[in-house]
Design an enzyme around this catalytic site. Structure first.
Site, mmCIF file in Angstrom:
data_model
loop_
_atom_site.group_PDB
_atom_site.id
_atom_site.type_symbol
_atom_site.label_atom_id
_atom_site.label_comp_id
_atom_site.label_asym_id
_atom_site.label_seq_id
_atom_site.Cartn_x
_atom_site.Cartn_y
_atom_site.Cartn_z
ATOM 1 N N CYS A 104 0.847 -1.205 0.000
ATOM 2 C CA CYS A 104 0.000 0.000 0.000
ATOM 3 C C CYS A 104 0.878 1.249 0.000
ATOM 4 O O CYS A 104 1.508 1.579 1.008
ATOM 5 C CB CYS A 104 -0.923 -0.030 1.213
ATOM 6 S SG CYS A 104 -1.834 1.501 1.500
ATOM 7 N N CYS A 132 -0.062 3.996 2.524
ATOM 8 C CA CYS A 132 0.294 3.584 3.884
ATOM 9 C C CYS A 132 1.728 3.988 4.215
ATOM 10 O O CYS A 132 2.049 4.301 5.368
ATOM 11 C CB CYS A 132 0.154 2.067 4.039
ATOM 12 S SG CYS A 132 -1.530 1.433 3.842
#
Length: 324
Positions: free
Chosen positions: A79, A82
Site C-alpha cells: 500500500c 500507507c
C-alpha cells in the site's frame, strides 16, 4: 471481537453510559493500585508504537484501551499511501507523549481483523476506547486533519472515560517499563466507584446519592457532575411508555412537561440535536416559570452530553437567542 461504533461527540445510550462509568472505575482502580505500590516507571517512547496480530489483539488493544486510547493503523507492505501515513502516525504517537497508543496491524497477515472491522480499503485508521471501536478516517489524510481528530479523541477519552494516558520516560528502555499513572488516586475515588457499582446493579437511586455525596464535598468534581446528570436522566426515563410520551408531546406542543419528557427520550436514544431543538423551540413559546424550567432542563442535558460537544455549543447559542 465485533467492533461497536461509539460517537466521539456525545451520543448517549444506556450501553455507552455504562461503558464510560466502567472505564472510569478501572482507570481509577489502576491509579489507586499504582499509588499503593509506590508508582511505576514510565514507558519508553518506542513502546508507544506496537505491532499487533490476531493472537495479541485482546491483550494489546482491548485490554490496553481501558487505560489509554488505542489508535489502530491498518496497513500493508504493498500500500503506497500507507507508506506516507504510517510514519506520520508513528511520529505523532511519540509527539503526543502517551496520550494514545498506536497499534499497527498488517492486513495481509490478519485478514480476520480486517473483516471484523469491516474495512473495504487501506489505509484505514480506527480507535478503541474502553473496549469500544470507532472509525477515525480512511485513505490519505493531511497532518492538520489527523491532529484535529487525535485531539478530539484524547479529549473525549479523558473527559468521558477517565483515560489520562501513559507516562513516558525518555530514559526508559523499550519493553522494560509498565504504564504509570499520571496522578494518584483522588480523595473521592471510593464514592465514585460506589456510584459505578450501583449503576451496574441497576440501583439508580444509590448511584445518584453517591454522586451527590461527592458533590457535597467537592462541587466542581467533573466526573461526579457528569455521572449525576447521566444517572438522573436514566432514572427519569426508567419505566416510561415511549409511545405515550411521544404522543403526548405531539398532541400538546405547548405542554412543558410533555416536551421535557420527550426530550429525555430523544437524548437517551442518541437523538441529541432533536432533544435540544425540541426544548429550545418550546422556550420560544413560553414565559415565566415554564421558560425557566425548560432552561434548567437544557442545562442538565448539556451536562450529560458534555460542554465541549459542538452540538452543545450550538444549542447554547440558540438558547441564548431564544431567551434574549
Amino acid at each position: 471481537m465485533q467492533p461497536r461504533n461509539m460517537s466521539m461527540s456525545g451520543v448517549v445510550d444506556l450501553a455507552a453510559v455504562k461503558a464510560a462509568q466502567e472505564a472510569k472505575a478501572k482507570a481509577e482502580q489502576a491509579r489507586a493500585q499504582a499509588a499503593r505500590d509506590g508508582g511505576a516507571g514510565g514507558i519508553s517512547p518506542a513502546d508507544l508504537v506496537i505491532d499487533v496480530d490476531e493472537a495479541g489483539f485482546e491483550s494489546d488493544v482491548l485490554q490496553r484501551s481501558a487505560e489509554v486510547p488505542v489508535v489502530i493503523d491498518f496497513w500493508a507492505e504493498w500500500c503506497q499511501p500507507c507508506k506516507q501515513l504510517s510514519p506520520l502516525l508513528e511520529r505523532l504517537a511519540v509527539e503526543y507523549n502517551g496520550r494514545f497508543l498506536l497499534a499497527k496491524i498488517d492486513v495481509d497477515a490478519n485478514q480476520m481483523l480486517m473483516q471484523q472491522f469491516g474495512i473495504q480499503g487501506i489505509p484505514a485508521v480506527f480507535a478503541v476506547v474502553a473496549g469500544q471501536a470507532l472509525p477515525l478516517f480512511q485513505g490519505a489524510a493531511g497532518e492538520e486533519q489527523i491532529r484535529g481528530t487525535l485531539d478530539q479523541l484524547v479529549q473525549v477519552a479523558e473527559q468521558r472515560f477517565g483515560l489520562t494516558g501513559l507516562t513516558v520516560d525518555p530514559d526508559a528502555e523499550a519493553g522494560d517499563a509498565q504504564a504509570a499513572p499520571e496522578r494518584p488516586a483522588g480523595p473521592y475515588d471510593g464514592l465514585l466507584e460506589a456510584a459505578v457499582q450501583a449503576l451496574d446493579s441497576g440501583d439508580l437511586n444509590g448511584a445518584i446519592q453517591a454522586y451527590r455525596n461527592v458533590l457535597n464535598e467537592e462541587p466542581a468534581n467533573e466526573e461526579a457532575k457528569l455521572g449525576l446528570a447521566q444517572a438522573e436522566l436514566l432514572q427519569r426515563v426508567q419505566g416510561v411508555d415511549p409511545q405515550q410520551v411521544r404522543k403526548d408531546a405531539a398532541d400538546k406542543p405547548a405542554d412543558v412537561r410533555a416536551q421535557i419528557a420527550a426530550a429525555d427520550l430523544d437524548l437517551v436514544g442518541g437523538h441529541v440535536e432533536d432533544a435540544f431543538g425540541r426544548l429550545i423551540e418550546t422556550v420560544q413559546r413560553t414565559v415565566g416559570d415554564d421558560r425557566d424550567t425548560l432552561r434548567m432542563r437544557l442545562l442538565e442535558l448539556f451536562e450529560v452530553v458534555g460542554p465541549e460537544d459542538p452540538r452543545v455549543i450550538a444549542a447554547r447559542r440558540a438558547l441564548a437567542r431564544a431567551l434574549f
